[in-house]
Design an enzyme around this catalytic site. Sequence first.
Site, mmCIF file in Angstrom:
data_model
loop_
_atom_site.group_PDB
_atom_site.id
_atom_site.type_symbol
_atom_site.label_atom_id
_atom_site.label_comp_id
_atom_site.label_asym_id
_atom_site.label_seq_id
_atom_site.Cartn_x
_atom_site.Cartn_y
_atom_site.Cartn_z
ATOM 1 N N GLY A 241 -31.608 -31.892 17.905
ATOM 2 C CA GLY A 241 -31.163 -31.766 16.520
ATOM 3 C C GLY A 241 -31.838 -32.811 15.662
ATOM 4 O O GLY A 241 -32.404 -33.785 16.176
ATOM 5 N N CYS B 63 -32.880 -33.973 24.343
ATOM 6 C CA CYS B 63 -33.272 -34.788 23.189
ATOM 7 C C CYS B 63 -32.036 -35.369 22.486
ATOM 8 O O CYS B 63 -31.378 -36.232 23.039
ATOM 9 C CB CYS B 63 -34.144 -33.959 22.256
ATOM 10 S SG CYS B 63 -35.091 -34.981 21.128
ATOM 11 N N TYR B 64 -31.696 -34.874 21.307
ATOM 12 C CA TYR B 64 -30.467 -35.364 20.659
ATOM 13 C C TYR B 64 -29.288 -35.221 21.620
ATOM 14 O O TYR B 64 -28.410 -36.088 21.686
ATOM 15 C CB TYR B 64 -30.192 -34.564 19.376
ATOM 16 C CG TYR B 64 -28.991 -35.062 18.591
ATOM 17 C CD1 TYR B 64 -29.104 -36.143 17.739
ATOM 18 C CD2 TYR B 64 -27.747 -34.438 18.722
ATOM 19 C CE1 TYR B 64 -28.006 -36.608 17.032
ATOM 20 C CE2 TYR B 64 -26.637 -34.894 18.013
ATOM 21 C CZ TYR B 64 -26.780 -35.983 17.167
ATOM 22 O OH TYR B 64 -25.688 -36.437 16.469
ATOM 23 N N HIS C 133 -38.351 -31.770 25.485
ATOM 24 C CA HIS C 133 -37.873 -30.393 25.294
ATOM 25 C C HIS C 133 -38.382 -29.471 26.408
ATOM 26 O O HIS C 133 -39.540 -29.084 26.387
ATOM 27 C CB HIS C 133 -38.345 -29.864 23.939
ATOM 28 C CG HIS C 133 -37.628 -30.501 22.786
ATOM 29 N ND1 HIS C 133 -36.469 -29.973 22.266
ATOM 30 C CD2 HIS C 133 -37.888 -31.632 22.094
ATOM 31 C CE1 HIS C 133 -36.049 -30.744 21.269
ATOM 32 N NE2 HIS C 133 -36.890 -31.766 21.148
ATOM 33 N N GLU D 270 -37.538 -26.442 26.807
ATOM 34 C CA GLU D 270 -37.502 -25.040 26.373
ATOM 35 C C GLU D 270 -38.773 -24.581 25.685
ATOM 36 O O GLU D 270 -38.989 -23.392 25.508
ATOM 37 C CB GLU D 270 -36.283 -24.823 25.446
ATOM 38 C CG GLU D 270 -36.365 -25.470 24.060
ATOM 39 C CD GLU D 270 -35.912 -26.936 24.029
ATOM 40 O OE1 GLU D 270 -36.058 -27.628 25.057
ATOM 41 O OE2 GLU D 270 -35.444 -27.392 22.967
ATOM 42 N N SER E 77 -34.656 5.024 12.749
ATOM 43 C CA SER E 77 -35.851 4.780 11.941
ATOM 44 C C SER E 77 -37.119 4.992 12.751
ATOM 45 O O SER E 77 -38.205 5.090 12.187
ATOM 46 C CB SER E 77 -35.824 3.344 11.419
ATOM 47 O OG SER E 77 -36.012 2.443 12.503
ATOM 48 N N GLY E 78 -36.978 5.024 14.065
ATOM 49 C CA GLY E 78 -38.174 5.100 14.904
ATOM 50 C C GLY E 78 -38.615 3.721 15.359
ATOM 51 O O GLY E 78 -39.490 3.582 16.195
ATOM 52 N N GLY E 79 -38.000 2.683 14.812
ATOM 53 C CA GLY E 79 -38.266 1.322 15.265
ATOM 54 C C GLY E 79 -37.599 1.113 16.620
ATOM 55 O O GLY E 79 -36.748 1.906 17.028
ATOM 56 N N VAL E 80 -37.950 0.017 17.277
ATOM 57 C CA VAL E 80 -37.466 -0.155 18.646
ATOM 58 C C VAL E 80 -35.950 -0.382 18.695
ATOM 59 O O VAL E 80 -35.262 0.155 19.568
ATOM 60 C CB VAL E 80 -38.280 -1.256 19.393
ATOM 61 C CG1 VAL E 80 -38.146 -2.595 18.740
ATOM 62 C CG2 VAL E 80 -37.881 -1.334 20.855
ATOM 63 N N ASP E 81 -35.393 -1.099 17.719
ATOM 64 C CA ASP E 81 -33.956 -1.404 17.776
ATOM 65 C C ASP E 81 -33.089 -0.146 17.641
ATOM 66 O O ASP E 81 -32.209 0.103 18.460
ATOM 67 C CB ASP E 81 -33.552 -2.401 16.679
ATOM 68 C CG ASP E 81 -34.354 -3.687 16.755
ATOM 69 O OD1 ASP E 81 -34.956 -3.931 17.818
ATOM 70 O OD2 ASP E 81 -34.398 -4.423 15.763
ATOM 71 N N SER F 246 -33.984 2.905 18.029
ATOM 72 C CA SER F 246 -34.286 3.853 19.104
ATOM 73 C C SER F 246 -33.514 3.494 20.372
ATOM 74 O O SER F 246 -32.910 4.354 21.013
ATOM 75 C CB SER F 246 -35.783 3.864 19.424
ATOM 76 O OG SER F 246 -36.515 4.269 18.300
ATOM 77 N N LYS G 160 -34.836 -9.800 20.942
ATOM 78 C CA LYS G 160 -35.795 -8.698 20.791
ATOM 79 C C LYS G 160 -36.505 -8.357 22.100
ATOM 80 O O LYS G 160 -36.678 -7.180 22.430
ATOM 81 C CB LYS G 160 -36.835 -9.086 19.729
ATOM 82 C CG LYS G 160 -37.733 -7.963 19.302
ATOM 83 C CD LYS G 160 -37.081 -7.180 18.191
ATOM 84 C CE LYS G 160 -37.970 -6.085 17.673
ATOM 85 N NZ LYS G 160 -37.352 -5.441 16.495
#
Length: 516
Positions: free
Chosen positions: A51, A78-79, A167, A169, A221-225, A227, A372
């Site tokens: 942070g 870290c923090y 870090h 990550e 919409s045809g987008g991945v989400d 669909s 995603k």
Amino acid sequence: KVLIVDFGSQVTQLIARRVREAGVYCEIAPYQKAEAAFAALKPKAVIFSGGPASVLEEGSPRAPQSIFEAGVPILGICYGEQLLAAQLGGEVQGGHDGEYGRAEVEAIAESPLFDGVWEQGRHTVWMSHGDRVTKLPPGFQSIGHSPNAPVCVIADEARRFYGLQFHPEVHHTPEGPQLISNFVHKIAGLKSDWTMHAFRAEAVKAIRAQVGQGRVLCALSGGVDSSVAALLIHEAIGDRLTCVFVDHGMLRQGEAEQVVSLFRGHYNIPLVHVDASETFLKALDGVQEPEEKRKIIGKLFIDVFDAEAKKIAADGRGAPEFLAQGTLYPDVIESVSFQGGPSVTIKSHHNVGGLPARMKMKLVEPLRELFKDEVRALGRELGLPEIFVGRHPFPGPGLAIRLPGGVTAEKLAILRKADAIYLDEIRKAGLYDKIWQAFAVLLPVKSVGVMGDGRTYDFVCALRAVTSTDGMTADFFHFDMNFLGRAATRIINEVRGINRVVYDVTSKPPGTIEWE
Ligand code: XMP
């Protein structure tokens, strides 16, 4: 399950991604709500993020004392490490040389944290800190050090508390994922049971429980989400799902056909294809201002969807009470805000997200827990073709915001052709998956050219391609000049109406990805 307590780091979501890649489910909670989140999630391990604050500042964020007493292992980053020191009786000081960027760390004691990765030698890590731990809290020992942080990795093996000054990550700490995996598997004893295969079965059960015998509407919409959400809901409730695909006529070449044939033909999912292109074109007639375009499309989209929903409600099978939404986990995570303050609207985004307020239906959001990349993995698990799974993001208002100066049927047709050739070349060159987003923009500018023996006076087409991880910042893609030459030649040869092609070398900021 793992609880990640967020202290405002820019990269907290990456911690969550790494934990999930290790096959363990986790959630993020802002530090102010950590106690309630701990009680609700009952995690078997806790991670404190980094942070921007300093534990030496008065009023800086603290972790709830109860978490230290819960008997679960804690990893402070870290923090988060400095919090362990500050809250458990050690000491933190500022005013030394900080460490920013790459550093080398060496393990100086054995620990399950280092198992199989860090037993020997020096290891590259990514640091970003000014303060450092100067006195260990009781029960802790230093198990790793770096040139500027003699106390860089700390551990209380009995209580299973660990602190890392660096870090793990981020991408620049190559062995970070294994350290995180050691923490969740070897130290916390968690199993790798978070897979999209397991999620699919759980999600189907949850959808059935929520929806009962009700009906669900989904704006596809045809987008991945959208669909993936539709496929999952269809698996759960079959024909009680109706998808509505509002075709606003601002889609790319062949896109509408693809969506219809996949969902209706391949998956046999009830799909209403509303061809509203005429309505949208008429509403956009003569409109040039980008925000105005966005607002017209957003509002009309809802009107068209609503009218269709009314027809479906009257089909004799009972009115749908649920609306499906492809909300993802990053939209749900509450962020830690230090400054607060209203942010400026750069663009009013339009997508199916505007629907719930108007529709007054209950929401079904089966992807709420997913990032995603997990949605993509789930899509593959559900057999969604790669062309849908790996698709670049596409804005709700579609090609309308890639036609500065105004939308006409003629310009749409020109843009579609140029865009399709550009994407075709990108795929052929094997670059599609290396690029976050690539598209053509048709400029409202004409220039003089010569083709054959004749003079031409045609439009300029701009090509855009960017790399990005989240769309918030982006760099223009560094194509090979030969590639750009090839794409430009094909566009000019094959698309009537364009006689000049330029490449956009603006990053974000200061540019945005889309032109409007
Ligand atoms: P900008 O242009 O703001 O875009 O840098 C960032 C990302 O968001 C996409 N975008 C949209 N997505 N509705 C959407 O669903 C919209 O109205 C919209 N406008 C921009 C853009 O394509 C990029 O991926």
